[in-house]
Motif scaffolding. Sequence first.
Motif, PDB file in Angstrom:
ATOM      1  N   LYS A   1      90.783 -30.622  13.635  1.00 48.99           N
ATOM      2  CA  LYS A   1      90.805 -29.578  12.612  1.00 48.99           C
ATOM      3  C   LYS A   1      89.661 -28.582  12.825  1.00 48.99           C
ATOM      4  O   LYS A   1      89.843 -27.370  12.668  1.00 48.99           O
ATOM      5  N   ILE A   2      88.494 -29.093  13.177  1.00 48.47           N
ATOM      6  CA  ILE A   2      87.354 -28.207  13.441  1.00 48.47           C
ATOM      7  C   ILE A   2      87.655 -27.294  14.626  1.00 48.47           C
ATOM      8  O   ILE A   2      87.376 -26.090  14.599  1.00 48.47           O
ATOM      9  N   GLN A   3      88.251 -27.874  15.674  1.00 51.31           N
ATOM     10  CA  GLN A   3      88.584 -27.083  16.863  1.00 51.31           C
ATOM     11  C   GLN A   3      89.617 -26.006  16.521  1.00 51.31           C
ATOM     12  O   GLN A   3      89.496 -24.850  16.961  1.00 51.31           O
ATOM     13  N   LEU A   4      90.616 -26.363  15.716  1.00 59.02           N
ATOM     14  CA  LEU A   4      91.652 -25.403  15.328  1.00 59.02           C
ATOM     15  C   LEU A   4      91.055 -24.275  14.495  1.00 59.02           C
ATOM     16  O   LEU A   4      91.341 -23.097  14.732  1.00 59.02           O
ATOM     17  N   GLN A   5      90.193 -24.619  13.534  1.00 62.81           N
ATOM     18  CA  GLN A   5      89.592 -23.593  12.684  1.00 62.81           C
ATOM     19  C   GLN A   5      88.703 -22.657  13.498  1.00 62.81           C
ATOM     20  O   GLN A   5      88.700 -21.440  13.282  1.00 62.81           O
ATOM     21  N   THR A   6      87.973 -23.212  14.459  1.00 63.25           N
ATOM     22  CA  THR A   6      87.126 -22.375  15.320  1.00 63.25           C
ATOM     23  C   THR A   6      87.979 -21.407  16.136  1.00 63.25           C
ATOM     24  O   THR A   6      87.643 -20.223  16.282  1.00 63.25           O
ATOM     25  N   GLU A   7      89.108 -21.905  16.638  1.00 62.15           N
ATOM     26  CA  GLU A   7      90.001 -21.049  17.424  1.00 62.15           C
ATOM     27  C   GLU A   7      90.561 -19.916  16.574  1.00 62.15           C
ATOM     28  O   GLU A   7      90.623 -18.758  17.012  1.00 62.15           O
ATOM     29  N   LEU A   8      90.942 -20.223  15.325  1.00 65.26           N
ATOM     30  CA  LEU A   8      91.500 -19.198  14.455  1.00 65.26           C
ATOM     31  C   LEU A   8      90.442 -18.163  14.076  1.00 65.26           C
ATOM     32  O   LEU A   8      90.730 -16.957  14.005  1.00 65.26           O
ATOM     33  N   GLU A   9      89.217 -18.623  13.832  1.00 63.32           N
ATOM     34  CA  GLU A   9      88.136 -17.687  13.521  1.00 63.32           C
ATOM     35  C   GLU A   9      87.839 -16.771  14.706  1.00 63.32           C
ATOM     36  O   GLU A   9      87.535 -15.584  14.528  1.00 63.32           O
ATOM     37  N   ASN A  10      87.944 -17.310  15.918  1.00 64.78           N
ATOM     38  CA  ASN A  10      87.720 -16.497  17.115  1.00 64.78           C
ATOM     39  C   ASN A  10      88.795 -15.428  17.267  1.00 64.78           C
ATOM     40  O   ASN A  10      88.533 -14.331  17.780  1.00 64.78           O
ATOM     41  N   ARG A  11      90.015 -15.740  16.842  1.00 68.81           N
ATOM     42  CA  ARG A  11      91.085 -14.754  16.934  1.00 68.81           C
ATOM     43  C   ARG A  11      90.777 -13.524  16.078  1.00 68.81           C
ATOM     44  O   ARG A  11      91.048 -12.389  16.477  1.00 68.81           O
ATOM     45  N   ILE A  12      90.234 -13.749  14.897  1.00 68.98           N
ATOM     46  CA  ILE A  12      89.967 -12.647  13.981  1.00 68.98           C
ATOM     47  C   ILE A  12      88.902 -11.712  14.543  1.00 68.98           C
ATOM     48  O   ILE A  12      88.913 -10.504  14.291  1.00 68.98           O
ATOM     49  N   THR A  13      87.963 -12.263  15.315  1.00 68.40           N
ATOM     50  CA  THR A  13      86.874 -11.442  15.862  1.00 68.40           C
ATOM     51  C   THR A  13      87.190 -10.896  17.250  1.00 68.40           C
ATOM     52  O   THR A  13      86.395 -10.137  17.806  1.00 68.40           O
ATOM     53  N   SER A  14      88.324 -11.278  17.827  1.00 62.86           N
ATOM     54  CA  SER A  14      88.674 -10.798  19.169  1.00 62.86           C
ATOM     55  C   SER A  14      89.277  -9.397  19.081  1.00 62.86           C
ATOM     56  O   SER A  14      89.699  -8.947  18.006  1.00 62.86           O
ATOM     57  N   PRO A  15      89.335  -8.655  20.203  1.00 60.31           N
ATOM     58  CA  PRO A  15      89.922  -7.308  20.177  1.00 60.31           C
ATOM     59  C   PRO A  15      91.368  -7.353  19.669  1.00 60.31           C
ATOM     60  O   PRO A  15      92.107  -8.296  19.953  1.00 60.31           O
ATOM     61  N   PRO A  16      91.792  -6.341  18.922  1.00 62.05           N
ATOM     62  CA  PRO A  16      93.139  -6.373  18.336  1.00 62.05           C
ATOM     63  C   PRO A  16      94.240  -6.209  19.371  1.00 62.05           C
ATOM     64  O   PRO A  16      94.060  -5.540  20.390  1.00 62.05           O
TER      65      PRO A  16
END
Length: 204
Positions: A1-16
């Motif tokens: 779950k921690i790994q999944l949440q980190t991945e999703l948070e990284n998506r929001i900060t990545s280039p659109p």
Amino acid sequence: KIQLQTELENRITSPPLKIEDIKSENNIRFHRLQVKGEFLNTDQILLDNQIFQGQAGYHIITPLYPENSEDIAKILLIDRGWVPIEEDRSNIPSIKPIQGTVTITGIINQPPQPLVLEETPLAKHPIFPLLLQTIDFKKLETVLDHSIFPFLVQLQAESPYAYTTPPITFGVPANRHLGYAVQWFTMAIISLLYYFGINTRRHS
């Protein structure tokens, strides 16, 4: 779950992403999307029964026609945020039209799935703004007479076209899962000790 949440948070900060980058609707949730197009101001949608900070309201959803899209017949549903319900529910919020070509950046997400006690069928020629309890993309395609990308694009607070924007949530956080695990394992250990205590006691 921690790994999944980190991945999703990284998506929001990545280039659109661009609209032409979307070759499939799989695994794109929580990515940012930047798109240029025109709002369809006559086809506004009000998503009803949306609670924010303990108050009931609507989410304002405005279709957008992307410019120079390969899927020229497809439109996007833009979630522009939340507005409160007035005391008199017959007073529908006034939605100011946005004219001309605009460029927006939002976060790809799925619509909320509230509890619906009775589903109201969509009329073939409905009155807009359209008041809905759930977003059914297939039914809306018939009403709007357009193909629709099967996701929402949520605007954020920095967008000039947004209303009140609730924070993006990733579901149940990892620390709550950890709390549940500690609780249940503790109960299991206590039950096991009780079992051994009862069954190893000497009987006369």
